[in-house]
Design a protein around this motif. Structure first.
Motif, mmCIF file in Angstrom:
data_model
loop_
_atom_site.group_PDB
_atom_site.id
_atom_site.type_symbol
_atom_site.label_atom_id
_atom_site.label_comp_id
_atom_site.label_asym_id
_atom_site.label_seq_id
_atom_site.Cartn_x
_atom_site.Cartn_y
_atom_site.Cartn_z
ATOM 1 N N GLY A 194 -8.566 -12.789 9.513
ATOM 2 C CA GLY A 194 -7.899 -12.943 10.715
ATOM 3 C C GLY A 194 -9.448 -13.892 12.080
ATOM 4 N N ASP A 195 -9.025 -14.479 12.679
ATOM 5 C CA ASP A 195 -10.031 -14.689 13.705
ATOM 6 C C ASP A 195 -10.839 -12.901 14.278
ATOM 7 O OD1 ASP A 195 -9.678 -17.150 13.736
ATOM 8 O OD2 ASP A 195 -8.641 -17.300 15.467
ATOM 9 N N ALA A 206 -2.954 -17.991 22.466
ATOM 10 C CA ALA A 206 -1.789 -17.522 21.249
ATOM 11 C C ALA A 206 -2.379 -17.498 20.062
ATOM 12 C CB ALA A 206 -1.140 -19.845 21.720
ATOM 13 N N PRO A 207 -2.640 -16.047 20.323
ATOM 14 C CA PRO A 207 -3.343 -16.006 18.809
ATOM 15 C C PRO A 207 -3.069 -16.333 17.548
ATOM 16 C CG PRO A 207 -2.584 -14.041 20.475
ATOM 17 C CD PRO A 207 -2.575 -15.227 20.805
ATOM 18 N N ALA A 208 -3.457 -16.216 15.982
ATOM 19 C CA ALA A 208 -2.019 -16.325 14.964
ATOM 20 C C ALA A 208 -2.961 -16.043 14.072
ATOM 21 C CB ALA A 208 -3.023 -18.009 14.548
ATOM 22 N N PRO A 209 -2.333 -14.113 14.076
ATOM 23 C CA PRO A 209 -1.988 -13.224 13.031
ATOM 24 C C PRO A 209 -2.645 -13.650 11.958
ATOM 25 C CG PRO A 209 -1.501 -11.910 14.350
ATOM 26 C CD PRO A 209 -2.099 -13.970 15.470
ATOM 27 N N PRO A 210 -3.354 -13.000 10.835
ATOM 28 C CA PRO A 210 -2.596 -13.664 9.622
ATOM 29 C C PRO A 210 -1.774 -12.444 9.256
ATOM 30 C CG PRO A 210 -4.695 -12.609 9.170
ATOM 31 C CD PRO A 210 -4.986 -12.633 10.766
ATOM 32 N N VAL A 264 -9.630 -23.200 10.626
ATOM 33 C CA VAL A 264 -9.793 -21.347 9.483
ATOM 34 C C VAL A 264 -8.871 -20.838 10.014
ATOM 35 C CG1 VAL A 264 -10.971 -22.066 7.520
ATOM 36 C CG2 VAL A 264 -11.700 -21.994 9.970
ATOM 37 N N ARG A 265 -8.250 -21.641 11.371
ATOM 38 C CA ARG A 265 -7.828 -19.981 12.487
ATOM 39 C C ARG A 265 -6.873 -19.081 11.601
ATOM 40 N NH1 ARG A 265 -4.237 -21.521 17.081
ATOM 41 N NH2 ARG A 265 -4.932 -18.802 17.574
ATOM 42 N N GLY A 266 -6.926 -17.795 11.630
ATOM 43 C CA GLY A 266 -5.432 -16.693 11.213
ATOM 44 C C GLY A 266 -5.300 -16.785 9.469
ATOM 45 N N GLY A 267 -6.265 -17.105 8.987
ATOM 46 C CA GLY A 267 -6.032 -17.540 7.480
ATOM 47 C C GLY A 267 -5.284 -18.242 6.723
ATOM 48 N N ASP A 295 -8.329 -9.276 19.475
ATOM 49 C CA ASP A 295 -7.624 -10.656 18.315
ATOM 50 C C ASP A 295 -7.088 -10.342 17.264
ATOM 51 O OD1 ASP A 295 -11.196 -11.566 18.423
ATOM 52 O OD2 ASP A 295 -11.522 -9.697 17.672
ATOM 53 N N HIS A 296 -6.726 -9.456 16.945
ATOM 54 C CA HIS A 296 -5.757 -8.873 16.211
ATOM 55 C C HIS A 296 -5.216 -9.264 14.970
ATOM 56 C CE1 HIS A 296 -2.925 -7.576 20.006
ATOM 57 N NE2 HIS A 296 -3.840 -8.284 20.184
ATOM 58 N N GLY A 297 -6.708 -9.292 14.586
ATOM 59 C CA GLY A 297 -6.395 -9.511 12.756
ATOM 60 C C GLY A 297 -6.589 -7.949 12.103
#
Lengths: 361, 361
Positions: free
Chosen positions: B167-168, B211-215, B270-273, B301-303
């Protein structure tokens, strides 16, 4: 309320003191402390969320923290019961001002835990979140296990079914009416001053309002007895019956005689289908006479409104209160979906200015 | 924000407009509208609750409602993923002031729904509650299905395991740092004025914060690949690694070279996987150089931080960042549980005054 505040102790310390009040859930493989709790269910999962916010939903001068936690649990557990499910777990998001005494959060946790143990044994708090807000905000999510049964939805009532109810009816509205008329200061703000007197003079009505004890296990029993539709009564019997009638395409006709004979005298240890809260309430008081207006229009009872096929044996605790009638074929004409002895009823919820408090004792 | 307010429209109208934004959940037998939603799971149930409150947790001048809903979903979905579970459903309790534009709630619902569709297909909002509060309070509960797998807990790391991350990393903290230093007025209050400029100049850092984009799907993949422990990184990589180390009775040694080679250049698609949010973000921008301090001490980060047995094939998206070392036998002596290239690390979370914003581009 004395003692250290949330802001002084900090989140880790507050969390430790809150967690110390919780006794766990039987079906929890993992409880608080990881990213998620983990539960083992045997059937489909039911889930509901309900929030109580200081101001619109409760007033701290009236509620002890224990009662607030108890009510938070009870109101969510009754939604789970109303699907015919067995409650398995609660999660709780609490946000409070920095100057809140830690003791209040401990008492809320204690009340949540006690209500689970008393009303839904095996269920408990498995996770949550602490935050900061300008007033006390408590959002509870409850999960339940259908254990292989289909859910009892509100749309299944059929003409010819019996309408039945289990739990306190009308008492919670009477309690709120008493508090609004007698436990306020000259400006109309909630005041703790008269609450002890009201608790002594009207123990059942005050307890039904501040720490309701709905008959949670009867949700599963009703499902097993063949209930065709079920809801918990939150806004009022008449409002929720109208919702059930609309969802099912039927009409509901209440019987004044059945309501009065079944629920007209309440209290004296017959709270919530025989379940007693661990702390609130009192014994040896005369039964309360509940006026029919309080039954129909009082809110926050959180008992179970259900329909059963004619001739079905009602589980102990349910009493018949009316009948399901066929809906009009060409509906949508503003036809009344709820009636009392055949006369159309204008549904409404609790209103402190219309319920007669003088009839309460 | 223009238009009708929540107080003007009333709860039934607001609810209808919110529900219109929701596209449902694949595993939901019953969605919103009954006492509970009903879900079909094939394995154990994971559940987590997280609250975001206006003021401490977010500032309306910075967030569009869509992003707020997106972040609410993403931060809860990452907790579900971190157990190795597949997210199935969210419930949402929203409480807002009466003067809140209904549009804000519609956009929050739209963002919740879009994040579920993009990050965790099949998951959706199945229920909730609307209320009134002095500030915007949003409590989200997320459920997930372990589908027969055991949960991946934080206590399973063993000496010799590889530490990996997906993730990020560090971008969200950089974004918050930029907002706190450049999107505030003379009194230090959040201001919308500079946000469009920051979105244009630092699209990846601002998007990672707002707007985080975790994988999310990598949680299941990590479980299937044999992850021994896993957490989502919320407070900071160093703080959460210390929690994992403490729970597992081990130490974690990060490699600066692996961190820099794996996560030192982020952004540019390459955001969030590999998962892209439906609206936020931008393409064709140069990659962001992320300083190692931002990686270790930035939060939100929420990865996924996970440990794998040595020699395990890491799922695509995970990159090694360190090693698990044996804990000292006689612990509790204040020994550092987290190190960087063997040197003890004082763990800390995001702090706008210590992260160097100037290194961000």
């Amino acid at each position: 309320m004395p003692g250290v505040t949330v802001g002084e102790l900090g989140e880790p310390g507050v969390l430790a003191r809150v967690l110390a009040q919780l006794s766990g859930a039987r079906g929890a493989l993992i409880g608080p402390g990881d990213d998620c709790a983990v539960l083992r269910h045997t059937g489909d999962v039911v889930v509901t969320t309900d929030t109580m916010i200081e101001g619109p939903d409760f007033r701290l001068p009236w509620h002890d923290g224990f009662e607030l936690g108890w009510k938070l649990a009870a109101t969510n557990l009754s939604d789970v019961a109303a699907m015919g499910a067995r409650p398995t777990a609660l999660t709780v998001a609490l946000a409070v001002p920095r100057e809140t005494p830690v003791m209040l959060l401990e008492r809320i946790a204690e009340g949540l835990d006690a209500a689970c143990r008393a009303l839904a044994p095996g269920c408990g708090v498995v996770g949550g979140d602490l935050g900061r807000a300008p007033v006390v905000v408590a959002a509870v999510t409850a999960l339940g296990d259908l254990e292989g049964r289909p859910p009892v939805v509100r749309s299944g009532a059929r003409a010819g079914d019996v309408v039945a109810y289990a739990g306190d009816l009308g008492l919670a509205g009477l309690g709120l009416s008493l508090l609004f008329s007698e436990a306020v200061d000259a400006e109309g703000n909630a005041s703790a001053h008269e609450v002890p007197r009201l608790r002594a003079s009207h123990p059942d009505a005050i307890a039904a309002q501040l720490a309701p004890a709905p008959p949670i296990p009867l949700g599963v029993e009703a499902a097993e007895a063949g209930a065709t539709a079920m809801m918990d009564v939150s806004d009022s019997l008449s409002i929720d019956a109208e919702r059930l009638a609309r969802a099912s395409g039927v009409r509901v006709d209440f019987s004044a005689e059945l309501l009065v004979s079944g629920f007209g005298r309440r209290g004296s240890g017959v709270r919530g289908g025989g379940l007693e809260p661990a702390e609130p309430g009192a014994q040896g008081q005369p039964a309360v006479e509940v006026p029919i207006d309080a039954m129909l229009f009082g809110g926050e009872d959180h008992g179970l409104l259900a329909t059963f096929p004619a001739g079905a044996a009602l589980p102990d605790g349910f009493r018949p209160i009316g009948a399901v009638l066929a809906g009009e074929a060409a509906s949508g004409t503003g036809e009344a979906l709820v009636a009392l002895d055949g006369a159309p009823l204008t549904v409404r919820g609790w209103d402190p200015y219309t319920v007669q408090v003088s009839g309460a004792v």
